[in-house]
Design a protein around this motif. Structure first.
Motif, PDB file in Angstrom:
ATOM      1  N   ILE A   1      -7.891  -8.294  17.115  1.00  0.00           N
ATOM      2  CA  ILE A   1      -6.713  -7.427  17.217  1.00  0.00           C
ATOM      3  C   ILE A   1      -5.423  -8.235  17.050  1.00  0.00           C
ATOM      4  O   ILE A   1      -4.432  -7.739  16.514  1.00  0.00           O
ATOM      5  N   TRP A   2      -5.442  -9.510  17.477  1.00  0.00           N
ATOM      6  CA  TRP A   2      -4.234 -10.352  17.352  1.00  0.00           C
ATOM      7  C   TRP A   2      -3.715 -10.364  15.919  1.00  0.00           C
ATOM      8  O   TRP A   2      -2.513 -10.365  15.687  1.00  0.00           O
ATOM      9  N   MET A   3      -4.663 -10.325  14.961  1.00  0.00           N
ATOM     10  CA  MET A   3      -4.304 -10.457  13.564  1.00  0.00           C
ATOM     11  C   MET A   3      -3.433  -9.277  13.106  1.00  0.00           C
ATOM     12  O   MET A   3      -2.443  -9.472  12.399  1.00  0.00           O
ATOM     13  N   ALA A   4      -3.825  -8.075  13.526  1.00  0.00           N
ATOM     14  CA  ALA A   4      -3.055  -6.888  13.128  1.00  0.00           C
ATOM     15  C   ALA A   4      -1.649  -6.940  13.744  1.00  0.00           C
ATOM     16  O   ALA A   4      -0.657  -6.627  13.064  1.00  0.00           O
ATOM     17  N   ILE A   5      -1.570  -7.359  15.017  1.00  0.00           N
ATOM     18  CA  ILE A   5      -0.250  -7.461  15.669  1.00  0.00           C
ATOM     19  C   ILE A   5       0.607  -8.473  14.898  1.00  0.00           C
ATOM     20  O   ILE A   5       1.773  -8.216  14.572  1.00  0.00           O
ATOM     21  N   TYR A   6       0.004  -9.609  14.604  1.00  0.00           N
ATOM     22  CA  TYR A   6       0.703 -10.684  13.870  1.00  0.00           C
ATOM     23  C   TYR A   6       1.204 -10.177  12.516  1.00  0.00           C
ATOM     24  O   TYR A   6       2.363 -10.384  12.150  1.00  0.00           O
ATOM     25  N   LEU A   7       0.314  -9.471  11.777  1.00  0.00           N
ATOM     26  CA  LEU A   7       0.688  -9.002  10.438  1.00  0.00           C
ATOM     27  C   LEU A   7       1.787  -7.955  10.501  1.00  0.00           C
ATOM     28  O   LEU A   7       2.701  -7.957   9.676  1.00  0.00           O
ATOM     29  N   PHE A   8       1.699  -7.064  11.501  1.00  0.00           N
ATOM     30  CA  PHE A   8       2.761  -6.054  11.638  1.00  0.00           C
ATOM     31  C   PHE A   8       4.112  -6.713  11.917  1.00  0.00           C
ATOM     32  O   PHE A   8       5.141  -6.230  11.467  1.00  0.00           O
ATOM     33  N   ILE A   9       4.112  -7.824  12.669  1.00  0.00           N
ATOM     34  CA  ILE A   9       5.384  -8.490  12.987  1.00  0.00           C
ATOM     35  C   ILE A   9       5.915  -9.270  11.774  1.00  0.00           C
ATOM     36  O   ILE A   9       7.054  -9.087  11.367  1.00  0.00           O
ATOM     37  N   VAL A  10       5.059 -10.116  11.186  1.00  0.00           N
ATOM     38  CA  VAL A  10       5.585 -10.970  10.106  1.00  0.00           C
ATOM     39  C   VAL A  10       5.903 -10.194   8.824  1.00  0.00           C
ATOM     40  O   VAL A  10       6.743 -10.613   8.045  1.00  0.00           O
ATOM     41  N   GLU A  11       5.225  -9.078   8.628  1.00  0.00           N
ATOM     42  CA  GLU A  11       5.470  -8.323   7.391  1.00  0.00           C
ATOM     43  C   GLU A  11       6.280  -7.056   7.663  1.00  0.00           C
ATOM     44  O   GLU A  11       6.260  -6.120   6.864  1.00  0.00           O
ATOM     45  N   ASP A  12       6.980  -7.063   8.780  1.00  0.00           N
ATOM     46  CA  ASP A  12       7.744  -5.887   9.201  1.00  0.00           C
ATOM     47  C   ASP A  12       8.674  -5.361   8.102  1.00  0.00           C
ATOM     48  O   ASP A  12       8.783  -4.154   7.889  1.00  0.00           O
TER      49      ASP A  12
ATOM     50  N   THR B   1       5.345   8.549  -6.127  1.00  0.00           N
ATOM     51  CA  THR B   1       5.887   7.826  -7.289  1.00  0.00           C
ATOM     52  C   THR B   1       6.685   6.627  -6.788  1.00  0.00           C
ATOM     53  O   THR B   1       6.985   6.538  -5.596  1.00  0.00           O
ATOM     54  N   ILE B   2       7.038   5.747  -7.704  1.00  0.00           N
ATOM     55  CA  ILE B   2       7.814   4.564  -7.302  1.00  0.00           C
ATOM     56  C   ILE B   2       9.200   4.990  -6.805  1.00  0.00           C
ATOM     57  O   ILE B   2       9.789   4.338  -5.944  1.00  0.00           O
ATOM     58  N   LYS B   3       9.702   6.106  -7.315  1.00  0.00           N
ATOM     59  CA  LYS B   3      11.009   6.595  -6.849  1.00  0.00           C
ATOM     60  C   LYS B   3      10.921   7.031  -5.393  1.00  0.00           C
ATOM     61  O   LYS B   3      11.858   6.858  -4.616  1.00  0.00           O
ATOM     62  N   ASP B   4       9.769   7.623  -5.010  1.00  0.00           N
ATOM     63  CA  ASP B   4       9.594   8.038  -3.606  1.00  0.00           C
ATOM     64  C   ASP B   4       9.624   6.813  -2.691  1.00  0.00           C
ATOM     65  O   ASP B   4      10.111   6.881  -1.560  1.00  0.00           O
ATOM     66  N   ILE B   5       9.065   5.702  -3.173  1.00  0.00           N
ATOM     67  CA  ILE B   5       8.983   4.503  -2.337  1.00  0.00           C
ATOM     68  C   ILE B   5      10.313   3.754  -2.314  1.00  0.00           C
ATOM     69  O   ILE B   5      10.824   3.390  -1.264  1.00  0.00           O
ATOM     70  N   GLU B   6      10.870   3.554  -3.513  1.00  0.00           N
ATOM     71  CA  GLU B   6      12.081   2.737  -3.616  1.00  0.00           C
ATOM     72  C   GLU B   6      13.358   3.540  -3.474  1.00  0.00           C
ATOM     73  O   GLU B   6      14.409   2.987  -3.166  1.00  0.00           O
ATOM     74  N   GLY B   7      13.266   4.846  -3.724  1.00  0.00           N
ATOM     75  CA  GLY B   7      14.474   5.672  -3.764  1.00  0.00           C
ATOM     76  C   GLY B   7      15.156   5.508  -5.111  1.00  0.00           C
ATOM     77  O   GLY B   7      14.714   4.748  -5.964  1.00  0.00           O
ATOM     78  N   GLY B   8      16.237   6.184  -5.318  1.00  0.00           N
ATOM     79  CA  GLY B   8      16.994   6.068  -6.576  1.00  0.00           C
ATOM     80  C   GLY B   8      16.397   6.901  -7.683  1.00  0.00           C
ATOM     81  O   GLY B   8      15.518   7.737  -7.453  1.00  0.00           O
ATOM     82  N   ASN B   9      16.916   6.691  -8.908  1.00  0.00           N
ATOM     83  CA  ASN B   9      16.496   7.517 -10.037  1.00  0.00           C
ATOM     84  C   ASN B   9      15.563   6.763 -10.978  1.00  0.00           C
ATOM     85  O   ASN B   9      15.641   5.592 -11.133  1.00  0.00           O
TER      86      ASN B   9
ATOM     87  N   THR C   1       0.823  -1.223   0.000  1.00  0.00           N
ATOM     88  CA  THR C   1       0.000   0.000   0.000  1.00  0.00           C
ATOM     89  C   THR C   1       0.851   1.264   0.000  1.00  0.00           C
ATOM     90  O   THR C   1       1.775   1.393   0.799  1.00  0.00           O
ATOM     91  N   LYS C   2       0.506   2.164  -0.917  1.00  0.00           N
ATOM     92  CA  LYS C   2       1.208   3.452  -1.027  1.00  0.00           C
ATOM     93  C   LYS C   2       0.996   4.301   0.217  1.00  0.00           C
ATOM     94  O   LYS C   2       1.882   4.950   0.721  1.00  0.00           O
TER      95      LYS C   2
ATOM     96  N   ARG D   1       8.352  -5.452   4.942  1.00  0.00           N
ATOM     97  CA  ARG D   1       7.713  -4.933   3.724  1.00  0.00           C
ATOM     98  C   ARG D   1       6.756  -3.779   3.990  1.00  0.00           C
ATOM     99  O   ARG D   1       6.477  -2.992   3.090  1.00  0.00           O
ATOM    100  N   ILE D   2       6.236  -3.716   5.199  1.00  0.00           N
ATOM    101  CA  ILE D   2       5.355  -2.590   5.532  1.00  0.00           C
ATOM    102  C   ILE D   2       6.233  -1.355   5.747  1.00  0.00           C
ATOM    103  O   ILE D   2       7.278  -1.451   6.381  1.00  0.00           O
ATOM    104  N   LYS D   3       5.787  -0.229   5.194  1.00  0.00           N
ATOM    105  CA  LYS D   3       6.610   0.974   5.328  1.00  0.00           C
ATOM    106  C   LYS D   3       6.756   1.378   6.805  1.00  0.00           C
ATOM    107  O   LYS D   3       5.903   1.034   7.625  1.00  0.00           O
ATOM    108  N   LYS D   4       7.811   2.075   7.098  1.00  0.00           N
ATOM    109  CA  LYS D   4       8.090   2.445   8.486  1.00  0.00           C
ATOM    110  C   LYS D   4       7.008   3.414   8.991  1.00  0.00           C
ATOM    111  O   LYS D   4       6.793   4.469   8.419  1.00  0.00           O
ATOM    112  N   ILE D   5       6.391   3.016  10.090  1.00  0.00           N
ATOM    113  CA  ILE D   5       5.293   3.802  10.664  1.00  0.00           C
ATOM    114  C   ILE D   5       5.605   4.031  12.141  1.00  0.00           C
ATOM    115  O   ILE D   5       6.062   3.101  12.815  1.00  0.00           O
ATOM    116  N   PRO D   6       5.334   5.243  12.676  1.00  0.00           N
ATOM    117  CA  PRO D   6       5.564   5.459  14.111  1.00  0.00           C
ATOM    118  C   PRO D   6       4.743   4.479  14.963  1.00  0.00           C
ATOM    119  O   PRO D   6       3.627   4.113  14.586  1.00  0.00           O
TER     120      PRO D   6
END
Lengths: 494, 81
Positions: free
Chosen positions: A426-437, A486-494, A181-182, A439-444
């Motif tokens: 709620i367990w599901m969200a905790i589980y998903l945040f851990i296992v997909e850490d 844009t994809i550059k914002d997500i991945e970085g680079g040119n 997700t963007k 790939r999920i963008k950095k969130i406070p």
């Protein structure tokens, strides 16, 4: 008055039989979803991997866009940035009822754009049908080995097409991919969607790909072989993805998932738009069940008996016979699995609850009264916890009071059960945040905690939109996309 | 002879696929947080190889316990009966 009382008593007398039917139905509904638990475990540990290949295939990329001038350019840029031979990729866009600059942007970027204006047939399915017809006329369907489908708000990781090509090279005919997700952290609405897509991956796609079953196509980010549209695009309902999934499974296709191919999608941030979209999904879900349910149900028993198009290999030895048996079991189970996914269990559950408990049980209480009924009943962890401290019991003599209070208590117990389930989810969200850490963008952390608590609303909305969809006429309306990411914002680079 | 050769290749392919699946348990998902990261952290801090091996083994055991615990949680909340 006496007649009314007699009716109430007669209804009440059938409670024991109604309860038996209620329990048997509940048992059946539970048994048919047992395999999902094992999907979760497989999804925790494994996914199907594909060998990287340098044998590149020729693909068409189909994009249906309606007033998408804000985002379509970014998608095309992310396709042009792929580490894949661009000569083997052709981008086709259908500018569907566009009143903005979508078509101009597409043509300026060197892509092929067909414009369509149709006030009656408005779904994305009709737009894709129009696009496929035009591709057939101008290029020929067989000119491309495979077809990608994307929404205009998508962005592809640099190796997306190369990774999808790996699966295609291994013989997969329909392939879905990792939907990230963007705007995960834009607000709680978008976060629930983002978690939902990840849940689908962990609870369905990964396991089904490992077991060579058929996972579900989810609107965008998928590739299919040209043979699937040799007779044109036939999926024009409000949820064309579900219709295509059911049809492909009926025809005996495996639908696989490639975890390494990742794309980004924009999720709604407004609750109003989310409700509108969920209502459409629910309606489409019900329609797909009605349209494809009987075919899938028949497939469980007759296997591939009615499939004419599939090549039938001659069986020479024991191994061939064994493979044929395994394939038959695979196809039957995939049909069963897809049917279970399409079955509106929430509707069946609420109907059996209303009939058995709200009506018959309350009538039964009219004759027998309420004796020591637990106010905080239910099998949830919340109920068990509260029962340790509070022990509210209700006792009422037979009569109209018992009937009315029974109805109120039964409805309360349903609400209380759902509150318990909300907390448990709620367990599901905790589980998903851990296992997909990774790939999920950095969130406070504070945002993560908020999203963990808001996550269960996704399924609650789905439940009520399904009820609503039974009685509502739903039309397809576009979901506005405004993200400038844009994809550059997500991945970085040119 | 040709058939035998084909069988050998397919067996090897199966072995490679199985290894891919086993590797996933220790490299992806929960493993990144509870197995890979602690191992990398310890490797950067501890120079004593014997101690490192012992601690790595403890991390492996802890990771397997966490994995089993998560599987129990999955069963608790998703098993429908």
């Amino acid at each position: 008055m006496l007649e009314v009382i007699s009716i109430i008593e007669n209804i009440g007398n059938s409670y024991k039989y109604a309860k038996e039917i209620y329990d048997i139905l509940g048992l059946i509904l539970s048994i048919i979803v047992i395999h999902k638990t094992f999907y979760w475990v497989i999804g925790l540990l494994f996914t199907r991997k594909f060998k990287h290949t340098k044998n590149y295939h020729k693909y068409a990329i189909m994009i249906a866009a309606r007033n998408e001038e804000n985002v379509i350019g970014n998608l095309i840029d992310s396709i042009k940035r792929q580490d894949y031979d661009q000569n083997l990729l052709t981008i086709f866009v259908v500018a569907d009822n566009c009143t903005d600059n979508t078509a101009k942007i597409v043509r300026d970027k060197g892509c092929i754009c067909y414009e369509r204006f149709d006030d009656v047939n408005k779904t994305k399915g009709f737009a894709l049908q129009f696009l496929v017809k035009n591709i057939e006329r101008d290029y020929g369907i067989k000119n491309f080995e495979g077809y990608f489908v994307f929404d205009a708000d998508n962005l592809l990781k640099k190796d997306y097409i190369a990774r999808m090509n790996d699966a295609f090279e291994e013989g997969a005919k329909i392939i879905t991919s990792y939907r990230n997700t963007k705007n995960f952290d834009e607000n709680w609405v978008s976060s629930t969607y983002a978690l939902h897509w990840i849940r689908s991956i962990r609870s369905n796609h990964r396991a089904r790909s490992v077991l060579h079953l058929a996972t579900n196509i989810q609107g965008t980010g998928f590739l299919f072989a040209n043979e699937l549209i040799k007779d044109g695009w036939n999926y024009t309902s409000i949820t064309e993805d579900r219709a295509m999934t059911a049809d492909a499974v009926s025809m005996g296709y495996e639908i696989t998932y490639n975890d390494e191919a990742e794309f980004y999608d924009e999720q709604p941030t407004s609750l109003k738009i989310a409700l509108r979209q969920r209502l459409r999904w629910s309606k489409g879900h019900l329609l797909a069940f009605i349209e494809s349910g009987p075919k899938l149900f028949a497939n469980i028993f007759i296997g591939k008996l009615l499939i004419k198009d599939k090549e039938k290999k001659p069986k020479k030895n024991f191994k061939d016979y064994l493979n044929a048996i395994i394939e038959s079991i695979r196809h039957r189970f995939a049909s069963f699995d897809t049917l279970v996914q399409l079955t509106p269990t929430s509707v069946i559950n609420i109907v059996r609850f209303l009939i058995c408990y709200v009506i018959i049980f309350s009538c039964y209480r009219y004759s027998h009264g309420i004796n020591n009924l637990n106010f905080f009943a239910g099998g949830t962890l919340l109920a068990k916890f509260i029962n340790n401290f509070i022990n509210w019991r209700i006792t009422i003599e037979p009569g109209m009071n018992a009937l009315l209070i029974s109805m109120i208590v039964v409805l309360w117990s349903r609400i209380f059960y759902r509150i318990g389930k909300y907390i448990e989810n709620i367990w599901m969200a905790i589980y998903l945040f851990i296992v997909e850490d990774s790939r999920i963008k950095k969130i406070p952390l504070r945002k993560k905690i908020l999203y963990i608590f808001t996550w269960p609303t996704f399924d609650i909305i789905g439940r009520y939109t399904t009820y609503l969809a039974l009685f509502t006429k739903v039309t397809w309306k576009p979901i506005p996309h405004e993200s400038k990411v844009t994809i550059k914002d997500i991945e970085g680079g040119n | 002879m040709k058939v035998k050769l084909q069988l050998k290749i397919s067996k090897e392919e199966i072995k490679v696929k199985n290894n891919i699946y086993i590797n996933q348990i220790f490299t992806e998902g929960l493993a990144t947080t509870f197995y890979q990261k602690p191992k990398i952290f310890l490797k950067s801090k501890i120079k004593n190889t014997i101690l490192l091996k012992v601690l790595n083994f403890l991390i492996l055991i802890s990771y397997i316990i966490i994995l089993l615990l998560v599987i129990c949680i999955i069963f608790t909340f998703t098993f429908p009966l």
